[in-house]
Design a protein around this motif. Structure first.
Motif, PDB file in Angstrom:
ATOM      1  N   UNK A 181       0.814  -1.219   0.000  1.00  0.00           N
ATOM      2  CA  UNK A 181       0.000   0.000   0.000  1.00  0.00           C
ATOM      3  C   UNK A 181       0.847   1.269   0.000  1.00  0.00           C
ATOM      4  N   UNK A 182       1.871   1.287   0.843  1.00  0.00           N
ATOM      5  CA  UNK A 182       2.734   2.460   0.925  1.00  0.00           C
ATOM      6  C   UNK A 182       3.461   2.695  -0.393  1.00  0.00           C
ATOM      7  N   UNK A 183       3.913   1.581  -1.009  1.00  0.00           N
ATOM      8  CA  UNK A 183       4.627   1.680  -2.277  1.00  0.00           C
ATOM      9  C   UNK A 183       3.703   2.212  -3.362  1.00  0.00           C
ATOM     10  N   UNK A 184       2.441   1.722  -3.356  1.00  0.00           N
ATOM     11  CA  UNK A 184       1.473   2.195  -4.350  1.00  0.00           C
ATOM     12  C   UNK A 184       1.234   3.696  -4.186  1.00  0.00           C
ATOM     13  N   UNK A 185       1.167   4.157  -2.908  1.00  0.00           N
ATOM     14  CA  UNK A 185       0.932   5.584  -2.714  1.00  0.00           C
ATOM     15  C   UNK A 185       2.138   6.379  -3.192  1.00  0.00           C
ATOM     16  N   UNK A 186       3.332   5.834  -3.048  1.00  0.00           N
ATOM     17  CA  UNK A 186       4.513   6.515  -3.592  1.00  0.00           C
ATOM     18  C   UNK A 186       4.412   6.607  -5.113  1.00  0.00           C
ATOM     19  N   UNK A 187       3.923   5.525  -5.742  1.00  0.00           N
ATOM     20  CA  UNK A 187       3.727   5.558  -7.201  1.00  0.00           C
ATOM     21  C   UNK A 187       2.724   6.654  -7.566  1.00  0.00           C
ATOM     22  N   UNK A 188       1.636   6.744  -6.783  1.00  0.00           N
ATOM     23  CA  UNK A 188       0.612   7.766  -7.059  1.00  0.00           C
ATOM     24  C   UNK A 188       1.184   9.169  -6.892  1.00  0.00           C
ATOM     25  N   UNK A 189       2.058   9.340  -5.911  1.00  0.00           N
ATOM     26  CA  UNK A 189       2.674  10.653  -5.708  1.00  0.00           C
ATOM     27  C   UNK A 189       3.608  10.965  -6.875  1.00  0.00           C
ATOM     28  N   UNK A 190       4.355   9.952  -7.309  1.00  0.00           N
ATOM     29  CA  UNK A 190       5.225  10.142  -8.482  1.00  0.00           C
ATOM     30  C   UNK A 190       4.392  10.517  -9.698  1.00  0.00           C
ATOM     31  N   UNK A 191       3.226   9.872  -9.837  1.00  0.00           N
ATOM     32  CA  UNK A 191       2.348  10.177 -10.965  1.00  0.00           C
ATOM     33  C   UNK A 191       1.919  11.646 -10.933  1.00  0.00           C
ATOM     34  N   UNK A 192       1.605  12.141  -9.717  1.00  0.00           N
ATOM     35  CA  UNK A 192       1.160  13.528  -9.601  1.00  0.00           C
ATOM     36  C   UNK A 192       2.280  14.501  -9.971  1.00  0.00           C
ATOM     37  N   UNK A 193       3.531  14.101  -9.719  1.00  0.00           N
ATOM     38  CA  UNK A 193       4.642  15.041  -9.906  1.00  0.00           C
ATOM     39  C   UNK A 193       5.293  14.948 -11.286  1.00  0.00           C
ATOM     40  N   UNK A 194       4.827  14.013 -12.118  1.00  0.00           N
ATOM     41  CA  UNK A 194       5.476  13.730 -13.407  1.00  0.00           C
ATOM     42  C   UNK A 194       5.792  14.985 -14.201  1.00  0.00           C
ATOM     43  N   UNK A 195       4.816  15.882 -14.317  1.00  0.00           N
ATOM     44  CA  UNK A 195       4.998  17.052 -15.178  1.00  0.00           C
ATOM     45  C   UNK A 195       5.300  18.307 -14.376  1.00  0.00           C
ATOM     46  N   UNK A 196       5.771  18.129 -13.141  1.00  0.00           N
ATOM     47  CA  UNK A 196       6.138  19.260 -12.300  1.00  0.00           C
ATOM     48  C   UNK A 196       4.992  20.262 -12.146  1.00  0.00           C
ATOM     49  N   UNK A 197       3.877  19.856 -11.527  1.00  0.00           N
ATOM     50  CA  UNK A 197       2.687  20.700 -11.473  1.00  0.00           C
ATOM     51  C   UNK A 197       2.850  21.881 -10.514  1.00  0.00           C
ATOM     52  N   UNK A 198       2.026  22.908 -10.740  1.00  0.00           N
ATOM     53  CA  UNK A 198       2.045  24.063  -9.849  1.00  0.00           C
ATOM     54  C   UNK A 198       1.240  23.780  -8.587  1.00  0.00           C
ATOM     55  N   UNK A 199       0.216  22.942  -8.729  1.00  0.00           N
ATOM     56  CA  UNK A 199      -0.650  22.648  -7.586  1.00  0.00           C
ATOM     57  C   UNK A 199      -0.910  21.146  -7.506  1.00  0.00           C
ATOM     58  N   UNK A 200      -0.707  20.579  -6.327  1.00  0.00           N
ATOM     59  CA  UNK A 200      -1.041  19.175  -6.096  1.00  0.00           C
ATOM     60  C   UNK A 200      -2.200  19.122  -5.116  1.00  0.00           C
TER      61      UNK A 200
END
Lengths: 360, 322
Positions: A181-200
């Motif tokens: 579960x923790x690893x999956x959430x890290x993957x999800x966080x990586x997914x959110x940061x892929x394009x260097x967003x201004x807002x998460x």
């Protein structure tokens, strides 16, 4: 973790004395009088009523409230991804000087994942079970950055390393069910940061995890915020989590904002009766709540009575039914924003808010 | 390597299953009674000696267990015996009539699947809307309408009233349409295929819709949208793939049983298919045909079930070979 004493001092501690009436220009997000309703449209269910808050560049806004307070809907509204049949029926969502609520789905799609990104509550369900994590994250880069596959996978691997995934290269070809579960959430966080967003937007990203993993993920969020400098909206019902991660806090109840302000100010001097009750009901490690040796007992304080059912999302202050200080006019008049301290706003007739008769 | 272990194990299981099914078929048909006595005993002038000779001719003078083993060893060599009514090898009857059934069943399943995906996805995306309601109502009507009724309705409209399409048979007996036997055969297929398609579409659309509704509510679809994946890709690639997996079981059954599931259609349109042959064999107590057709249908079902399981392993990474 829930103790304020452990929270690191942050830049937001020095509150500048801006009034909420003249919004500063460097707000990244300004939600203004947002209203979300459900059908029937002749007598709509007012899920979110006149919600306003601002998120400055580089800061973390914690949105706190119990289940059904509209925290998640507010964040989905920013992405213009409300689950049908819910609709934004009023207000503006200003992001980078543009109103997101007025944008078409096609325009929003170009912003989502690139400038705006979201981390969901349950990492077990928010990854496609039929695709390897490398393929599904790579697809996002292909859509937004037109990256070829090998380059996209390299970028994903790089982000996996940043979010603390061990052996990132071989993880790319794993399926979500092969991860913890923790690893999956890290993957999800990586997914959110892929394009260097201004807002998460992080919607209860630690709720589905066990406590030790929660602490790791919160550390990770703090680390990434320092590294990437993005703004964050962190939705949670956990006062301990918000005490740790947020710079400023918005407390919500049944689709209305109770108060907004600097984290330390709110924890030190809660103003709204709901915030006061909420903080009083947080268990403290230096108190005993069970029967002690001498037979004395102390009850953990609770917020009185139950959450108002959806039908009573009517006029007035919605907390009035549970509020120890409620006056007759509280259930009739909607409390407007009142600035009580620099950078702090409360919505309560008993705290100096002006009351406005309900729309209906 | 693991796939071969898996396949071997499953094939041994399938063989045992087939053995059990063959025993059930043989002893159930056998329990009806001796067909020669049932058919011939009332015929005037029939002597016991003639009956005995006929029993010997059809190999019915042995005890049931011997006959079962004999039948089993023959069908293992693809020899299904001789039809009493047609006086032809049952194997070639099944191939000829079965081919006619496949000709209308396969297009009906494929067309239905295409329509079900289109309508099911559309309805699921607009859940509780008018188009969703229209799709659901039509599909429910399709599920509850008696099969023969639709067949007769089609014949009444398109053959009797409009005179556009033939109402019976798989081909014209005298002048093929436009002088081409192929076009003529296709022309005859239209009504039976339409009828089967309608019923298949009804069930498949309801399944597709409900699976799609579930998938569209799932977090990973929301997460894909939140990541800016184009809506069309989210729906028709990612959601469709996830929603299609539970449909495989039903499709497997549909294909596995297709030789035996069209008797009503074949009867209404006098279509020379296996279902029609099967029903008339039962009426006429043509026991080699009953047993042969049953065995072939059971065999096909067992094969497609095995195939479905293999496909599941191939397309769903969560299912392992254990």
């Amino acid at each position: 973790m829930s103790s304020l004493a452990t929270a690191k001092p942050t830049a937001a501690m020095s509150i500048d004395d801006r009034s909420m009436l003249t919004p500063p220009v460097h707000d990244l997000v300004r939600v203004e009088n947002l209203r979300i309703q459900f059908p029937p449209w002749n007598a709509p269910v007012r899920i979110i009523e006149d919600v306003s808050f601002q998120v400055r560049a580089g800061e973390t806004m914690g949105i706190v409230g119990e289940s059904g307070s509209g925290k998640t809907l507010s964040s989905l509204a920013i992405l213009n991804l409300l689950p049908p049949p819910a609709r934004i029926t009023g207000g503006r969502i200003m992001f980078d000087g543009e109103d997101l609520a007025a944008k078409s789905q096609g325009e929003m799609q170009k912003l989502r994942g690139r400038r705006l990104a979201m981390v969901f509550q349950n990492p077990g369900y928010s990854l496609n079970p039929l695709m390897t994590v490398g393929a599904q994250l790579g697809e996002i880069l292909k859509v937004h950055e037109k990256m070829p596959r090998s380059m996209a996978l390299q970028r994903v691997e790089e982000l996996f390393r940043l979010v603390g995934i061990t052996d990132p290269g071989s993880r790319l070809s794993q399926y979500p069910h092969e991860m913890s579960g923790g690893m999956k959430q890290r993957v999800c966080i990586a997914r959110a940061l892929l394009c260097n967003p201004a807002l998460v937007l992080a919607d209860e990203p630690t709720t589905a995890l066990d406590v030790t993993i929660q602490a790791q993920i919160l550390d990770l969020f703090e680390d990434l915020k320092a590294r990437f400098g993005m703004s964050m909206i962190f939705v949670t019902h956990d006062m301990g989590v918000v005490a740790r991660i947020a710079d400023r806090i918005t407390v919500m109840y049944a689709g209305q904002v109770c108060e907004t302000g600097d984290k330390h100010a709110i924890f030190a001097r809660p103003s709204h009766p709901y915030t006061q009750a909420l903080l009083a009901s947080t268990p403290r490690i230096d108190r005993r709540y069970a029967i002690d040796g001498e037979g004395r007992r102390e009850r953990l304080p609770t917020v009185g009575r139950a959450v108002a059912p959806g039908q009573s999302l009517g006029g007035g202050c919605r907390f009035a039914g549970r509020c120890p200080e409620a006056a007759p006019e509280c259930s009739r008049l909607v409390p407007q924003a009142a600035a009580i301290e620099p950078g702090r706003v409360v919505h309560c007739l008993k705290r100096g808010s002006a009351g406005v008769a309900s729309h209906d | 390597m693991r796939i071969f272990v898996f396949l071997t194990r499953r094939m041994i299981f399938a063989a045992l299953l087939m053995l059990g099914v063959s025993a059930a078929i043989f002893f159930l048909v056998n329990s009806i009674g001796n067909p020669i006595e049932l058919m011939m005993a009332e015929t005037p002038g029939m002597t016991g000696e003639v009956i005995d000779r006929m029993k010997a001719y059809y190999g019915l003078d042995h005890p049931p267990m011997t006959r079962y083993l004999l039948w089993l060893s023959r069908i293992a060599q693809l020899d299904f015996g001789t039809s009493i009514v047609y006086n032809q090898p049952v194997g070639s009857l099944i191939v000829t009539w079965g081919w006619q059934t496949l000709k209308i069943q396969l297009p009906a399943i494929l067309i239905a699947l295409a329509i079900a995906i289109l309508f099911g996805v559309t309805a699921a995306r607009r859940q509780h809307s008018r188009s969703d309601f229209a799709v659901m109502a039509t599909a429910l009507l399709g599920q509850s309408l008696p099969a023969f009724f639709l067949g007769i309705l089609l014949i009444f409209i398109f053959s009797y009233s409009l005179d556009w399409l033939p109402s019976y048979g798989a081909y014209s007996t005298r002048n093929p349409l436009w002088g081409s036997p192929t076009l003529d055969a296709l022309w005859h297929m239209v009504l039976p295929v339409a009828m089967l398609t309608f019923f298949n579409t009804a069930t498949l659309t309801l399944l597709m819709r409900s699976n799609m509704v579930d998938v569209l509510k799932s977090d990973f679809i929301a997460a894909m949208r939140a990541s800016g994946i184009p809506e069309r890709r989210v729906i028709y690639v990612h959601a469709l793939r996830a929603a299609f997996i539970p449909m495989l079981t039903y499709l497997g059954l549909l294909i596995g049983l297709m030789l035996g599931t069209a008797p009503v259609t074949e009867s209404v349109f006098t279509w020379p298919g296996l279902g029609y042959l099967y029903i008339s064999a039962i009426h006429q107590l043509d026991y080699p045909v009953i047993m042969g057709a049953s065995a072939v249908i059971a065999f096909m079902l067992i094969c497609t079930t095995l195939l479905t399981d293999v496909i599941y392993v191939l397309i769903d990474p969560r299912i392992s070979l254990e």
